[in-house]
Design an enzyme around this catalytic site. Sequence first.
Site, PDB file in Angstrom:
ATOM      1  N   PHE A 136       0.962  -1.275  -0.086  1.00  0.00           N
ATOM      2  CA  PHE A 136      -0.066   0.065   0.050  1.00  0.00           C
ATOM      3  C   PHE A 136       0.908   1.180  -0.041  1.00  0.00           C
ATOM      4  CE2 PHE A 136      -2.145   3.322   2.734  1.00  0.00           C
ATOM      5  CZ  PHE A 136      -3.372   3.217   2.218  1.00  0.00           C
ATOM      6  N   GLU A 154       0.834   4.225  10.587  1.00  0.00           N
ATOM      7  CA  GLU A 154      -0.747   3.990  10.416  1.00  0.00           C
ATOM      8  C   GLU A 154      -1.207   5.505  11.360  1.00  0.00           C
ATOM      9  OE1 GLU A 154      -2.795   2.058   9.101  1.00  0.00           O
ATOM     10  OE2 GLU A 154      -1.743   0.377   8.860  1.00  0.00           O
TER      11      GLU A 154
END
Length: 392
Positions: A136, A371
């Site tokens: 990603f 994150e």
Amino acid sequence: MKPDLFQAPDYYLLDDLLTEEHKLVRDAARAWVKKEVSPIIEDYAQRAEFPTQIVKGLGEIGGFGPYIPVEYGGAGLDQISYGLIMQEIERGDSGVRSTSSVQSSLVMYPIWKYGNEEQRMKYLPKLATGEMIGCFGLTEPDFGSNPGGMVTNFKDKGDHYLLNGAKMWISNAPFADIAVVWAKDERGRIHGLIVERGMEGFTTPETHNKWSLRASATGELIFDNVKVPKENLLPNKSGLGAPLGCLDSARYGIAWGAIGAAMDCYDTALRYSKERIQFDKPIGAFQLQQKKLAEMITEITKAQLLTWRLGVLRNEGKATSAQISMAKRNNVDMALTIARDARQMLGGMGITGEYSIMRHMMNLESVVTYEGTHDIHLLITGMDVTGFPAFK
Ligand code: TGC
Ligand code: FAD
């Protein structure tokens, strides 16, 4: 490394809140980690290598797309089962959980939610078994906490898109078969594109010399005039909210995963405190060591309750992004504090690879950063309660 004698703490009888299916899923993941991860992971971390032989097993325990519907190859489980799988995998190693998180929430999730039926059928079943690995690409060298500023871009060339730019700090990049890449179109709108290994101008150099997540492969994604077929654009959502929506799912998994790392550190320190004799007593008989253990089990129990409730809210479709931020921030910080205290409780032995604690501690330094950093999540909570964004 010592044999894996892990016994999970359950101070508030939280098993009573789980269904039979939750417990079956969790116990299968726990047994798999004991058999396949614990015996080898220290060695792979020391060598800074990802153990590719565990990929198939990760797929078999539901570690790839646990909540993706079965018609696309996923396990079709609920959000609590998803969380429990992440907890058990990270009990083994945060880097292994990273591979699972990225594949599930950052690659399968956007293809499932934002892709069309052809894209779903082409990629999801292979991703679910681990036959195909994804990564990603959101973070860039100059845009980490502020991904909206990204400069990676694509131009419409009639029969294809031309992609240029670079991403860095990308988990699984060095060996991924596909990358879900976030880039701006000519109007500056962010879209997701599926870039496949082998496309001309696409390279994935590995990032070396990490002291953290050493058993997870990290790298860059470089796009030098890459021709991406038009059918590889994810058609059903655009804007920064698209990648941030994937992060909600991954951050939720991390909130559970961090509990796994904390439980392993606590369990190791508790056992050691009963066996290690100093001044003619087990060190667990000294008040200062008991304080550490008492704080640890209290914080683990609070985190378990927070996360279980968040799972119920997600099952009901009611969890907010800000609630997920709170759990990610709290639980990772909790795990890092426990890892540091547990490391001290083992004295000199705590710095060796005989025990898992130092590896967990170093891994969690990445988990607290990726994150969304600890401070970014605090600002998300601050914005949620005051209504004032303090990012800029
Ligand atoms: P802002 O203006 O607040 O929002 C832009 C648009 O996004 C929407 N939105 C969300 N949508 C879904 N989920 C969320 N969590 C969302 N947060 C915001 C928002 O409603 C808005 O939509 P619209 O329709 O109005 O346009 O954006 P901002 O530029 O001010 O930034 C806000 C901020 C700082 C919170 C955000 O940029 C952020 O979360 N930054 C942290 C970046 C980050 O977490 N990067 C992670 C990269 S991936 C990774 O680390 C993988 S590690 C993998 C592993 O190994 O496990
Ligand atoms: P910066 O954004 O430069 O932040 C530096 C410091 O400034 C931090 O302490 C931060 O909290 C603080 N800060 C920033 N803005 C503010 C503000 N407004 N107010 C107060 N403080 C602020 N990314 C991906 O896209 N895909 C991946 O697979 C991926 N995997 C990763 C794996 C690893 C091992 C690591 C370490 C990172 C990974 N990342 C990945 C990137 C990760 O998401 C970023 O590192 C993270 O978002 C922070 O960005 P940054 O490192 O550029 O730090």
